[in-house]
Design an enzyme around this catalytic site. Structure first.
Site, PDB file in Angstrom:
ATOM      1  N   GLU A  73      -2.623  -3.401   5.564  1.00 56.82           N
ATOM      2  CA  GLU A  73      -2.177  -4.809   5.509  1.00 56.82           C
ATOM      3  C   GLU A  73      -2.513  -5.510   6.866  1.00 56.82           C
ATOM      4  OE1 GLU A  73       2.060  -3.986   4.785  1.00 56.82           O
ATOM      5  OE2 GLU A  73       2.417  -6.170   3.954  1.00 56.82           O
ATOM      6  N   ARG A  75       1.257  12.441   4.882  1.00 54.62           N
ATOM      7  CA  ARG A  75       2.397  12.856   3.886  1.00 54.62           C
ATOM      8  C   ARG A  75       1.899  13.712   2.534  1.00 54.62           C
ATOM      9  NH1 ARG A  75       5.271   7.037   3.609  1.00 54.62           N
ATOM     10  NH2 ARG A  75       4.324   6.666   5.643  1.00 54.62           N
TER      11      ARG A  75
HETATM   12  O1  LIG Z   1      -1.647   2.454  -0.449  1.00 54.30           O
HETATM   13  P1  LIG Z   1      -1.891   2.079   1.184  1.00 54.30           P
HETATM   14  O2  LIG Z   1      -1.449   0.438   1.594  1.00 54.30           O
HETATM   15  O3  LIG Z   1      -2.895   2.504   1.808  1.00 54.30           O
HETATM   16  O4  LIG Z   1      -0.470   2.740   1.853  1.00 54.30           O
HETATM   17  C1  LIG Z   1      -0.139   4.217   1.438  1.00 54.30           C
HETATM   18  C2  LIG Z   1      -0.360   5.031   2.526  1.00 54.30           C
HETATM   19  O5  LIG Z   1       0.590   4.823   3.612  1.00 54.30           O
HETATM   20  C3  LIG Z   1       1.443   5.684   3.933  1.00 54.30           C
HETATM   21  O6  LIG Z   1       0.464   6.626   4.959  1.00 54.30           O
HETATM   22  P2  LIG Z   1       0.642   5.750   6.554  1.00 54.30           P
HETATM   23  O7  LIG Z   1      -0.880   5.181   6.554  1.00 54.30           O
HETATM   24  O8  LIG Z   1       1.647   5.053   6.841  1.00 54.30           O
HETATM   25  O9  LIG Z   1       0.537   7.016   7.400  1.00 54.30           O
HETATM   26  P3  LIG Z   1       1.312   8.379   7.666  1.00 54.30           P
HETATM   27  O10 LIG Z   1       1.393   9.159   6.380  1.00 54.30           O
HETATM   28  O11 LIG Z   1       0.861   9.029   8.874  1.00 54.30           O
HETATM   29  O12 LIG Z   1       2.747   7.666   8.139  1.00 54.30           O
HETATM   30  C4  LIG Z   1       1.462   6.622   2.533  1.00 54.30           C
HETATM   31  O13 LIG Z   1       1.626   8.100   3.006  1.00 54.30           O
HETATM   32  C5  LIG Z   1      -0.094   6.671   2.143  1.00 54.30           C
HETATM   33  O14 LIG Z   1      -0.958   7.261   2.602  1.00 54.30           O
HETATM   34  N1  LIG Z   2       6.917   0.928   1.543  1.00 52.84           N
HETATM   35  C1  LIG Z   2       6.396   2.103   2.127  1.00 52.84           C
HETATM   36  N2  LIG Z   2       7.254   3.251   2.121  1.00 52.84           N
HETATM   37  C2  LIG Z   2       6.784   4.295   2.333  1.00 52.84           C
HETATM   38  N3  LIG Z   2       5.618   4.391   2.862  1.00 52.84           N
HETATM   39  C3  LIG Z   2       4.729   3.381   2.747  1.00 52.84           C
HETATM   40  N4  LIG Z   2       3.302   3.092   3.293  1.00 52.84           N
HETATM   41  C4  LIG Z   2       3.218   1.928   2.880  1.00 52.84           C
HETATM   42  N5  LIG Z   2       4.101   1.260   2.413  1.00 52.84           N
HETATM   43  C5  LIG Z   2       5.046   2.111   2.500  1.00 52.84           C
END
Ligand SMILES: O=P(O)(O)OC[C@H]1O[C@H](OP(=O)(O)OP(=O)(O)O)[C@H](O)[C@@H]1O
Ligand SMILES: Nc1ncnc2[nH]cnc12
Length: 192
Positions: free
Chosen positions: A109, A72
């Site tokens: 997590e 993202r």
């Molecule tokens: O603070 P944290 O617990 O590390 O979580 C935050 C991360 O989680 C989500 O990405 P995700 O790992 O879900 O990957 P994505 O963007 O590919 O969906 C979000 O875009 C952050 O990068």
């Molecule tokens: N609550 C949340 N919403 C969107 N992205 C996430 N990545 C981790 N936790 C999330």
């Protein structure tokens, strides 16, 4: 810091940005309030306002690197990089980059994951900002910090909620405070 608590206090763009983020309960699993920024991307004004606010804040600060976290951070980072005249450096999930990489593992997590960056993408002494959409546990952002090293500015354009305290080298700047969504927010910034 939250934008609403400093120079952008009362700025109507912040409310538009917050309202453009859809909250999806129990996704991807029960108990998670998923903050869905795809609805913000569909809203031209909210999307542009998001980019503009960060461009205004970080232009003319001698920043030459915008590092975006997969996936993202890739949606916001390139637009900000182009506008402030910086290069864009993707921080990718494992085994996606073809060249020599440096890696940083981090805790999720459940289990662990890893971010990788091409060797040589960032030169010693460059000033960088990190882009991602939110911080949950902070594992991802902490890995990005370690990957880039020290001496950079840290940017988190849509930090939605913050479950733990972290020590940052420089300000974390957020447009949306989700406390009204029922999240418990805590936020500490060192060195700002
Ligand atoms: O603070 P944290 O617990 O590390 O979580 C935050 C991360 O989680 C989500 O990405 P995700 O790992 O879900 O990957 P994505 O963007 O590919 O969906 C979000 O875009 C952050 O990068
Ligand atoms: N609550 C949340 N919403 C969107 N992205 C996430 N990545 C981790 N936790 C999330």
């Amino acid at each position: 810091m939250f934008a609403a608590e400093n120079g952008l206090k009362g700025d109507p763009r912040l409310q538009g940005i917050s309202e453009a983020i859809r909250v999806v309960p129990h996704f991807p699993k029960p108990g998670i309030m998923f903050q869905d920024i795809t609805t913000l991307l569909l809203d031209h004004k909210a999307f542009k306002d998001t980019v503009d606010i960060f461009v205004d804040r970080y232009r003319d600060m001698d920043i030459s690197v915008v590092a975006g976290v997969e996936a993202r951070g890739f949606m916001f980072g390139p637009a900000i990089a182009l506008a402030i005249g910086a290069k864009f450096v993707p921080l990718r999930k494992p085994r996606k980059l073809p060249g020599e990489v440096i890696s940083e593992a981090y805790e999720l997590e459940y289990g662990t994951d890893c971010l990788e960056m091409h060797v040589g993408a960032v030169e010693p002494g460059e000033r960088a900002i990190v882009i991602d959409d939110l911080v949950a546990t902070g594992g991802t952002l902490s890995a990005a910090i370690r990957l880039l090293g020290t001496g950079f500015l840290l940017l988190d354009p849509l930090k939605l909620f913050h479950l733990h305290d972290f020590v940052y080298l420089d300000p974390v700047y957020s447009l949306h405070n989700p406390s009204h969504d029922g999240f418990q927010c805590s936020h500490r910034t060192i060195g700002s």
